[in-house]
Design a protein around this motif. Structure first.
Motif, mmCIF file in Angstrom:
data_model
loop_
_atom_site.group_PDB
_atom_site.id
_atom_site.type_symbol
_atom_site.label_atom_id
_atom_site.label_comp_id
_atom_site.label_asym_id
_atom_site.label_seq_id
_atom_site.Cartn_x
_atom_site.Cartn_y
_atom_site.Cartn_z
ATOM 1 N N ASN A 1 3.387 0.598 3.098
ATOM 2 C CA ASN A 1 2.954 -0.398 4.091
ATOM 3 C C ASN A 1 2.885 -1.780 3.468
ATOM 4 O O ASN A 1 2.481 -1.924 2.302
ATOM 5 N N ILE B 1 -2.839 14.662 -2.113
ATOM 6 C CA ILE B 1 -2.594 13.221 -2.232
ATOM 7 C C ILE B 1 -2.419 12.895 -3.706
ATOM 8 O O ILE B 1 -3.322 13.089 -4.516
ATOM 9 N N GLU C 1 0.872 -1.171 0.000
ATOM 10 C CA GLU C 1 0.000 0.000 0.000
ATOM 11 C C GLU C 1 0.909 1.221 0.000
ATOM 12 O O GLU C 1 1.783 1.345 0.865
ATOM 13 N N VAL C 2 0.724 2.104 -0.979
ATOM 14 C CA VAL C 2 1.602 3.269 -1.125
ATOM 15 C C VAL C 2 0.765 4.543 -1.129
ATOM 16 O O VAL C 2 -0.227 4.644 -1.848
ATOM 17 N N LYS C 3 1.194 5.499 -0.309
ATOM 18 C CA LYS C 3 0.553 6.813 -0.281
ATOM 19 C C LYS C 3 1.627 7.858 -0.520
ATOM 20 O O LYS C 3 2.686 7.830 0.114
ATOM 21 N N LEU D 1 6.391 9.803 1.105
ATOM 22 C CA LEU D 1 5.911 8.472 0.746
ATOM 23 C C LEU D 1 5.707 7.651 2.011
ATOM 24 O O LEU D 1 6.575 7.631 2.893
ATOM 25 N N THR D 2 4.569 6.985 2.073
ATOM 26 C CA THR D 2 4.301 6.015 3.126
ATOM 27 C C THR D 2 4.060 4.679 2.440
ATOM 28 O O THR D 2 3.175 4.572 1.585
ATOM 29 N N LEU E 1 -1.056 9.809 -4.755
ATOM 30 C CA LEU E 1 -1.210 8.367 -4.939
ATOM 31 C C LEU E 1 -1.646 7.781 -3.612
ATOM 32 O O LEU E 1 -1.131 8.153 -2.556
ATOM 33 N N ASN E 2 -2.608 6.866 -3.658
ATOM 34 C CA ASN E 2 -3.054 6.165 -2.457
ATOM 35 C C ASN E 2 -3.680 4.856 -2.920
ATOM 36 O O ASN E 2 -4.891 4.745 -3.056
ATOM 37 N N GLU E 3 -2.813 3.874 -3.197
ATOM 38 C CA GLU E 3 -3.301 2.624 -3.784
ATOM 39 C C GLU E 3 -2.302 1.490 -3.583
ATOM 40 O O GLU E 3 -1.171 1.708 -3.153
ATOM 41 N N VAL F 1 2.091 12.063 -0.765
ATOM 42 C CA VAL F 1 1.472 13.355 -0.474
ATOM 43 C C VAL F 1 2.516 14.442 -0.708
ATOM 44 O O VAL F 1 3.621 14.371 -0.164
ATOM 45 N N THR G 1 5.889 -0.611 8.117
ATOM 46 C CA THR G 1 5.738 0.678 7.440
ATOM 47 C C THR G 1 7.093 1.331 7.233
ATOM 48 O O THR G 1 8.005 1.168 8.034
#
Length: 79
Positions: free
Chosen positions: A53, A24, A14-16, A50-51, A26-28, A18, A58
């Motif tokens: 998971n 945001i 899972e990549v976010k 970038l986050t 990308l959040n997918e 911001v 994380t």
């Protein structure tokens, strides 16, 4: 000729992403390639948090997308 091989090939994360303005980008879910790396296409000229998971792990960090920025980042570690 040389090549790199990441540890987690063909795995889902899972990549976010911001940007510095809180937008945001990308959040997918993103699948790593057969070489264990993922490709992210992000807008130019921004600082982006970038986050990433996977399961209970994380990694969070900031990357830049300026002309002088690196195009390959290998410093994100899941913890």
């Amino acid at each position: 000729m040389s090549s790199c091989q990441g540890e987690l090939a063909k795995e889902k994360f899972e990549v976010k992403a911001v940007d510095q303005g809180g937008i945001i980008l990308l959040n997918e879910a993103v699948m790593t390639l057969p070489n264990g790396f993922m490709e992210l296409w992000l807008p130019r000229n921004r600082k982006i948090e970038l986050t990433i998971n996977r399961n209970e792990l994380t990694s969070i960090g900031v990357i830049d997308t300026f002309d002088s920025s690196k195009t390959c980042v290998t410093t994100f570690k899941l913890q």
